[in-house]
Design an enzyme around this catalytic site. Sequence first.
Site, PDB file in Angstrom:
ATOM      1  N   SER A   1       0.853  -1.192   0.000  1.00 48.31           N
ATOM      2  CA  SER A   1       0.000   0.000   0.000  1.00 48.31           C
ATOM      3  C   SER A   1       0.891   1.245   0.000  1.00 48.31           C
ATOM      4  O   SER A   1       2.112   1.140   0.217  1.00 48.31           O
ATOM      5  CB  SER A   1      -0.892   0.016   1.243  1.00 48.31           C
ATOM      6  OG  SER A   1      -0.080   0.221   2.396  1.00 48.31           O
TER       7      SER A   1
ATOM      8  N   ASP B   1      -1.022  -1.431  -4.051  1.00 45.81           N
ATOM      9  CA  ASP B   1      -2.395  -1.592  -3.568  1.00 45.81           C
ATOM     10  C   ASP B   1      -3.000  -0.204  -3.310  1.00 45.81           C
ATOM     11  O   ASP B   1      -2.398   0.622  -2.609  1.00 45.81           O
ATOM     12  CB  ASP B   1      -2.337  -2.411  -2.267  1.00 45.81           C
ATOM     13  CG  ASP B   1      -3.690  -2.880  -1.787  1.00 45.81           C
ATOM     14  OD1 ASP B   1      -4.614  -2.989  -2.612  1.00 45.81           O
ATOM     15  OD2 ASP B   1      -3.811  -3.152  -0.570  1.00 45.81           O
ATOM     16  N   HIS B   2      -4.169   0.048  -3.860  1.00 42.10           N
ATOM     17  CA  HIS B   2      -4.881   1.322  -3.643  1.00 42.10           C
ATOM     18  C   HIS B   2      -4.051   2.561  -3.980  1.00 42.10           C
ATOM     19  O   HIS B   2      -4.013   3.524  -3.185  1.00 42.10           O
ATOM     20  CB  HIS B   2      -5.396   1.434  -2.198  1.00 42.10           C
ATOM     21  CG  HIS B   2      -6.472   0.439  -1.878  1.00 42.10           C
ATOM     22  ND1 HIS B   2      -7.757   0.561  -2.349  1.00 42.10           N
ATOM     23  CD2 HIS B   2      -6.438  -0.718  -1.185  1.00 42.10           C
ATOM     24  CE1 HIS B   2      -8.470  -0.476  -1.942  1.00 42.10           C
ATOM     25  NE2 HIS B   2      -7.695  -1.271  -1.236  1.00 42.10           N
TER      26      HIS B   2
ATOM     27  N   GLU C   1     -10.973   0.250  -9.903  1.00 41.43           N
ATOM     28  CA  GLU C   1     -12.095  -0.132  -9.027  1.00 41.43           C
ATOM     29  C   GLU C   1     -13.351   0.650  -9.375  1.00 41.43           C
ATOM     30  O   GLU C   1     -13.308   1.852  -9.621  1.00 41.43           O
ATOM     31  CB  GLU C   1     -11.722   0.091  -7.554  1.00 41.43           C
ATOM     32  CG  GLU C   1     -12.837  -0.296  -6.587  1.00 41.43           C
ATOM     33  CD  GLU C   1     -12.380  -0.501  -5.143  1.00 41.43           C
ATOM     34  OE1 GLU C   1     -11.164  -0.696  -4.917  1.00 41.43           O
ATOM     35  OE2 GLU C   1     -13.240  -0.463  -4.260  1.00 41.43           O
TER      36      GLU C   1
ATOM     37  N   HIS D   1     -13.156  -3.616   4.033  1.00 39.10           N
ATOM     38  CA  HIS D   1     -11.798  -3.611   4.578  1.00 39.10           C
ATOM     39  C   HIS D   1     -11.781  -3.688   6.106  1.00 39.10           C
ATOM     40  O   HIS D   1     -12.695  -3.209   6.758  1.00 39.10           O
ATOM     41  CB  HIS D   1     -11.054  -2.342   4.144  1.00 39.10           C
ATOM     42  CG  HIS D   1     -10.682  -2.338   2.701  1.00 39.10           C
ATOM     43  ND1 HIS D   1     -11.316  -1.560   1.765  1.00 39.10           N
ATOM     44  CD2 HIS D   1      -9.741  -3.038   2.019  1.00 39.10           C
ATOM     45  CE1 HIS D   1     -10.774  -1.778   0.577  1.00 39.10           C
ATOM     46  NE2 HIS D   1      -9.822  -2.678   0.695  1.00 39.10           N
TER      47      HIS D   1
ATOM     48  N   SER E   1     -10.632 -10.616   4.034  1.00 41.11           N
ATOM     49  CA  SER E   1     -10.216 -11.326   5.251  1.00 41.11           C
ATOM     50  C   SER E   1     -11.434 -11.942   5.933  1.00 41.11           C
ATOM     51  O   SER E   1     -12.540 -11.381   5.883  1.00 41.11           O
ATOM     52  CB  SER E   1      -9.508 -10.367   6.218  1.00 41.11           C
ATOM     53  OG  SER E   1      -8.150 -10.230   5.845  1.00 41.11           O
TER      54      SER E   1
ATOM     55  N   ASN F   1      -7.776 -10.224  -2.131  1.00 44.59           N
ATOM     56  CA  ASN F   1      -6.888  -9.428  -1.267  1.00 44.59           C
ATOM     57  C   ASN F   1      -7.074  -9.760   0.209  1.00 44.59           C
ATOM     58  O   ASN F   1      -8.187  -9.648   0.737  1.00 44.59           O
ATOM     59  CB  ASN F   1      -7.205  -7.936  -1.433  1.00 44.59           C
ATOM     60  CG  ASN F   1      -6.747  -7.386  -2.756  1.00 44.59           C
ATOM     61  OD1 ASN F   1      -6.393  -8.138  -3.661  1.00 44.59           O
ATOM     62  ND2 ASN F   1      -6.754  -6.076  -2.873  1.00 44.59           N
TER      63      ASN F   1
HETATM   64  P1  13P Z   1      -8.781  -7.025   4.396  1.00 46.89           P
HETATM   65  O1  13P Z   1      -8.758  -5.832   5.310  1.00 46.89           O
HETATM   66  O2  13P Z   1     -10.122  -7.695   4.430  1.00 46.89           O
HETATM   67  O3  13P Z   1      -7.669  -7.959   4.648  1.00 46.89           O
HETATM   68  O4  13P Z   1      -8.612  -6.464   2.881  1.00 46.89           O
HETATM   69  C1  13P Z   1      -7.341  -6.172   2.366  1.00 46.89           C
HETATM   70  C2  13P Z   1      -7.406  -5.435   1.091  1.00 46.89           C
HETATM   71  O5  13P Z   1      -8.399  -5.334   0.417  1.00 46.89           O
HETATM   72  C3  13P Z   1      -6.138  -4.827   0.617  1.00 46.89           C
HETATM   73  O6  13P Z   1      -6.344  -4.067  -0.521  1.00 46.89           O
HETATM   74  O1  G3H Z   2      -6.764  -2.101   1.899  1.00 49.24           O
HETATM   75  C1  G3H Z   2      -5.786  -1.705   2.502  1.00 49.24           C
HETATM   76  C2  G3H Z   2      -4.714  -2.593   2.990  1.00 49.24           C
HETATM   77  O2  G3H Z   2      -5.189  -3.398   4.042  1.00 49.24           O
HETATM   78  C3  G3H Z   2      -3.492  -1.802   3.343  1.00 49.24           C
HETATM   79  O3  G3H Z   2      -3.623  -1.142   4.552  1.00 49.24           O
HETATM   80  O4  G3H Z   2      -2.955   1.224   4.059  1.00 49.24           O
HETATM   81  O5  G3H Z   2      -2.882   0.310   6.400  1.00 49.24           O
HETATM   82  O6  G3H Z   2      -1.209  -0.440   4.690  1.00 49.24           O
HETATM   83  P1  G3H Z   2      -2.605   0.070   4.954  1.00 49.24           P
HETATM   84 ZN    ZN Z   3      -8.279  -3.138  -0.645  1.00 55.11          ZN
END
Ligand code: 13P
Ligand code: G3H
Ligand code: ZN
Length: 323
Positions: A56, A93-94, A145, A189, A228, A268
């Site tokens: 991320s 990620d994101h 997305e 999330h 998750s 994810n």
């Molecule tokens: P979780 O918080 O459900 O593990 O999702 C992670 C995620 O989507 C990272 O982009």
């Molecule tokens: O969707 C987000 C991921 O779980 C990453 O989380 O931005 O706290 O690293 P973070």
């Molecule tokens: Zn995510």
Amino acid sequence: MIHYKELGLVNSRELFKKAMQGKYAIPAFNFNNMEQLQAIITACVETKSPVILQVSKGARQYANQTMLQYMAKGAVELSKEMGCAVPIVLHLDHGDSFELAKSCIETGFSSVMIDGSHLPYEENILLTKKVVEYAHQFDVTVEAELGVLAGIEDEISSEHTHYTKPEEVEDFVKRTNVDSLAISIGTSHGAFKFKTKAGELPPPLRFDILEEVERRIPGFAIVLHGASSVPQNIVAEINKYGGKLENTCGVSEEQLRKAAKSAVCKVNIDSDGRLAMTAAIRKVFIEKPSEFDPRKYLGPARDALTELYKHKILNVLGSNNRA
Ligand code: 13P
Ligand code: G3H
Ligand code: ZN
């Protein structure tokens, strides 16, 4: 500029094609440090699974971009040394801006997400298209997305789910030329996904939306974020050893198994790893209060993570023996 192929990485294109045909999903596990990365690679080598290593924006700041480059190369070399060179993708990620995506591509990422899901539709298209045009010059794959998940990721949070509108996906994919699409069908999330009362089951995922998306863009790779499951035995372990996590809730693994057999090619998972690591560290701190060698608590945390990732690969995603 360092190209990802110099690091021994691959983009996600071939992996998604095979996952679609084979009816399984590629694990996308987030990491921030060496123990998490070692656990991911060990689990993938032992199960012969391809993997997407996710970073991320916050994780990149935490770990340092130069360090990450060498960690990714180290992961490739480690998997070879362990006897199975599994395909490894390094994915942003994101990603929230063109500049961040570009910087990741320039420092060895083989795949990036540009998350314009919070923007108005036309702005999401413009931003995604700009990133795709840049990324494709370097054979880097791009995830976008449509729809908004509830929960928190990086600094952006949303109280409510905004389900993906299937009527938008065809136009979006055609106009952006993106490689994969994250959709919102009820996952969320974090470790507090649903506000259910005690004894109540969380709401089921909206498979009707997923099916309609598949009908409109057949064969196109779909991504599930917020996947998750928040295992209650791990949460109980955290609380037993002095933690305080209340009203946690995740997505059922049965539903994720079903999703992995569909056009969902990437799943994810971050929070479950965080929980497993925390439980293992707390246990050592309580049971052995005189211990102060980090290897003595990070080692068990790494073992617990490896077991968790193997379980996801073998029992939820079905990506074992696909490397
Ligand atoms: P979780 O918080 O459900 O593990 O999702 C992670 C995620 O989507 C990272 O982009
Ligand atoms: O969707 C987000 C991921 O779980 C990453 O989380 O931005 O706290 O690293 P973070
Ligand atoms: Zn995510």
